[in-house]
Design an enzyme around this catalytic site. Structure first.
Site, PDB file in Angstrom:
ATOM      1  N   LYS A  16      49.599  33.900  39.311  1.00 31.44           N
ATOM      2  CA  LYS A  16      49.313  33.501  37.838  1.00 31.44           C
ATOM      3  C   LYS A  16      48.778  34.901  37.277  1.00 31.44           C
ATOM      4  CE  LYS A  16      45.775  30.750  35.578  1.00 31.44           C
ATOM      5  NZ  LYS A  16      44.705  31.314  35.427  1.00 31.44           N
ATOM      6  N   ILE A 221      40.391  46.215  35.912  1.00 29.49           N
ATOM      7  CA  ILE A 221      40.583  44.768  36.590  1.00 29.49           C
ATOM      8  C   ILE A 221      40.715  43.590  35.888  1.00 29.49           C
ATOM      9  CG2 ILE A 221      39.547  45.831  38.777  1.00 29.49           C
ATOM     10  CD1 ILE A 221      36.846  44.365  37.678  1.00 29.49           C
ATOM     11  N   ASP A 269      41.053  80.825  19.161  1.00 33.68           N
ATOM     12  CA  ASP A 269      41.651  81.547  19.894  1.00 33.68           C
ATOM     13  C   ASP A 269      42.609  80.909  20.869  1.00 33.68           C
ATOM     14  OD1 ASP A 269      39.742  81.086  22.081  1.00 33.68           O
ATOM     15  OD2 ASP A 269      39.103  83.141  22.194  1.00 33.68           O
TER      16      ASP A 269
HETATM   17  N1  COA Z   1      45.249  40.678  35.960  1.00 32.31           N
HETATM   18  C1  COA Z   1      45.785  39.857  35.349  1.00 32.31           C
HETATM   19  N2  COA Z   1      45.219  38.703  34.816  1.00 32.31           N
HETATM   20  C2  COA Z   1      43.900  38.368  35.056  1.00 32.31           C
HETATM   21  C3  COA Z   1      43.130  39.384  35.947  1.00 32.31           C
HETATM   22  C4  COA Z   1      43.734  40.615  36.428  1.00 32.31           C
HETATM   23  N3  COA Z   1      43.305  41.627  36.927  1.00 32.31           N
HETATM   24  N4  COA Z   1      41.744  39.062  35.926  1.00 32.31           N
HETATM   25  C5  COA Z   1      41.847  37.961  35.230  1.00 32.31           C
HETATM   26  N5  COA Z   1      42.862  37.631  34.854  1.00 32.31           N
HETATM   27  C6  COA Z   1      43.444  36.291  33.978  1.00 32.31           C
HETATM   28  C7  COA Z   1      42.836  35.104  34.783  1.00 32.31           C
HETATM   29  O1  COA Z   1      44.003  34.436  35.475  1.00 32.31           O
HETATM   30  C8  COA Z   1      42.704  34.166  33.464  1.00 32.31           C
HETATM   31  O2  COA Z   1      43.890  33.664  32.837  1.00 32.31           O
HETATM   32  P1  COA Z   1      44.206  32.357  32.074  1.00 32.31           P
HETATM   33  O3  COA Z   1      43.392  32.633  30.983  1.00 32.31           O
HETATM   34  O4  COA Z   1      45.664  32.328  31.794  1.00 32.31           O
HETATM   35  O5  COA Z   1      43.411  31.421  32.969  1.00 32.31           O
HETATM   36  C9  COA Z   1      42.052  35.234  32.282  1.00 32.31           C
HETATM   37  O6  COA Z   1      42.616  36.325  32.602  1.00 32.31           O
HETATM   38  C10 COA Z   1      40.719  35.111  32.406  1.00 32.31           C
HETATM   39  O7  COA Z   1      40.071  35.397  33.706  1.00 32.31           O
HETATM   40  P2  COA Z   1      38.557  35.194  33.784  1.00 32.31           P
HETATM   41  O8  COA Z   1      38.324  33.688  34.097  1.00 32.31           O
HETATM   42  O9  COA Z   1      37.615  35.994  32.854  1.00 32.31           O
HETATM   43  O10 COA Z   1      38.499  36.028  35.049  1.00 32.31           O
HETATM   44  P3  COA Z   1      38.202  35.390  36.427  1.00 32.31           P
HETATM   45  O11 COA Z   1      36.826  34.838  36.759  1.00 32.31           O
HETATM   46  O12 COA Z   1      39.442  34.563  36.920  1.00 32.31           O
HETATM   47  O13 COA Z   1      38.333  36.560  37.454  1.00 32.31           O
HETATM   48  C11 COA Z   1      38.091  38.503  38.588  1.00 32.31           C
HETATM   49  C12 COA Z   1      37.409  37.744  37.509  1.00 32.31           C
HETATM   50  C13 COA Z   1      37.164  39.911  38.554  1.00 32.31           C
HETATM   51  C14 COA Z   1      37.907  38.246  39.912  1.00 32.31           C
HETATM   52  C15 COA Z   1      39.437  38.767  38.384  1.00 32.31           C
HETATM   53  O14 COA Z   1      39.450  39.461  36.997  1.00 32.31           O
HETATM   54  C16 COA Z   1      39.929  39.831  39.226  1.00 32.31           C
HETATM   55  O15 COA Z   1      40.591  39.365  40.362  1.00 32.31           O
HETATM   56  N6  COA Z   1      40.410  41.326  39.088  1.00 32.31           N
HETATM   57  C17 COA Z   1      41.165  41.992  39.640  1.00 32.31           C
HETATM   58  C18 COA Z   1      40.601  42.598  41.195  1.00 32.31           C
HETATM   59  C19 COA Z   1      41.146  43.489  41.927  1.00 32.31           C
HETATM   60  O16 COA Z   1      42.215  43.496  41.903  1.00 32.31           O
HETATM   61  N7  COA Z   1      40.421  44.308  42.857  1.00 32.31           N
HETATM   62  C20 COA Z   1      41.080  45.404  43.537  1.00 32.31           C
HETATM   63  C21 COA Z   1      41.256  46.638  42.898  1.00 32.31           C
HETATM   64  S1  COA Z   1      39.685  47.632  42.182  1.00 32.31           S
END
Ligand code: COA
Ligand code: MG
Length: 285
Positions: A16, A221, A269
């Site tokens: 997703k 992220i 410069d």
């Molecule tokens: N990439 C793509 N899409 C993302 C995303 C990301 N990193 N983080 C969140 N989204 C999407 C969600 O799926 C959601 O989609 P939808 O509106 O279609 O349902 C939307 O953005 C809003 O997300 P939100 O509900 O605010 O966040 P969350 O609670 O689902 O997730 C985290 C929060 C921090 C857990 C999540 O952002 C995440 O896993 N980030 C990446 C972490 C990672 O990869 N860490 C390792 C490297 S440092």
């Protein structure tokens, strides 16, 4: 080279988030098999990333896969699972030596030869996020397949036993070491993640500070971090206009035989010319 102002991670097993990422206009998309993927999801992450590379159109965004660190025991399977589907680049985390990059580079080269891709076309970006990584930067940064160094702030703090603070003073030395190594080897420098992704003020301030230090981009992220980071790492219209004026007036002053001259009451410069040229190069990326 991709501009890589904003490099977005998501767990490689999260289909997703991957499908969402390609709608965001983000510079680089990094599908993660390392710390973003739980230990019991590593296999699923490999399969999901391979499927994404096969099936999805990433448009203008760069498609990257982050493998587990060299020595973790997962790295070879990670690399082999994604290579046939031709990501634009491989991200190797926690790099501490030149040899670790060379290990991946050789496997990548075999794939390039096997599939008839241009040798060296698949790039490597590495995470510098340990004390050893910082100490060995000089050698590490000289690898010819590298495009960028990515500084991992949280891992680095853990590596040296520093306490993380909001203004990140404890990371300053290492961040600057990374920027210097990048400048010396003509690499992009990608700054720390702002973990508190709901705090837009903190994100803006940290991005702008990173840009002032000399970073060319930042890890992110969450989708709501894309726009602010891209803005902070794109020279503003005023900066570009001023840089153009420096380049133009510098030429004229050289013709008059003057190495240093005054523009708007400030001395210009050669070093200021170089900086102006960097701004213009970055604006074009
Ligand atoms: N990439 C793509 N899409 C993302 C995303 C990301 N990193 N983080 C969140 N989204 C999407 C969600 O799926 C959601 O989609 P939808 O509106 O279609 O349902 C939307 O953005 C809003 O997300 P939100 O509900 O605010 O966040 P969350 O609670 O689902 O997730 C985290 C929060 C921090 C857990 C999540 O952002 C995440 O896993 N980030 C990446 C972490 C990672 O990869 N860490 C390792 C490297 S440092
Ligand atoms: Mg890390």
């Amino acid at each position: 080279m991709y501009p890589r102002r904003a490099l977005l991670y998501m767990p490689g097993d999260n289909w997703k988030m991957i499908t969402k990422s390609i709608t965001l206009g983000v510079d680089s998309i990094c599908m993660d098999m390392e710390d973003g993927a739980a230990v019991n999801k590593k296999a699923e992450a490999r399969e999901t990333i391979a499927r994404a590379l096969r099936e999805l159109d990433f448009g203008q965004s760069e498609k990257l896969a982050r493998i587990n660190s060299v020595g973790s025991g997962w790295e070879q399977d990670d690399l082999e699972a994604v290579l046939p589907y031709r990501p634009d680049g491989i991200v190797i985390p926690k790099v501490e030596s030149y040899e670790q990059i060379e290990w991946a580079s050789e496997i990548i080269e075999s794939a390039e030869l096997k599939y008839g891709w241009k040798v060296n076309s698949m790039r490597i970006l590495i995470g510098i996020e340990t004390a050893k990584g910082i100490l060995n930067l000089k050698e590490i940064a000289s690898h010819p397949r590298l495009d960028a160094l990515i500084f991992g702030g949280e891992d680095f703090a853990a590596s040296i036993g520093a306490k993380r603070t909001k203004d990140a003073t404890e990371l300053l030395y290492a961040r600057q070491a990374v920027v210097v190594a990048c400048a010396a080897h003509d690499l992009q420098a990608i700054d720390i993640v702002t973990i508190d992704y709901k705090d837009s003020e903190a994100l803006k301030a940290e991005s702008e500070f990173g840009a002032r230090l000399g970073f060319s981009g930042k890890q992110i992220i969450h989708p709501n971090q894309v726009a602010a980071v891209q803005a902070a790492f794109t020279p503003s219209a005023e900066e570009v206009a001023y840089a153009k004026r420096i380049v133009e007036t510098f030429e004229a002053s050289q013709k008059e035989g003057k190495g240093a001259y005054s523009l708007d009451g400030k001395m210009i410069d050669m070093p200021l010319l170089r900086n102006a040229q960097k701004v213009l190069a970055r604006a074009k990326e």
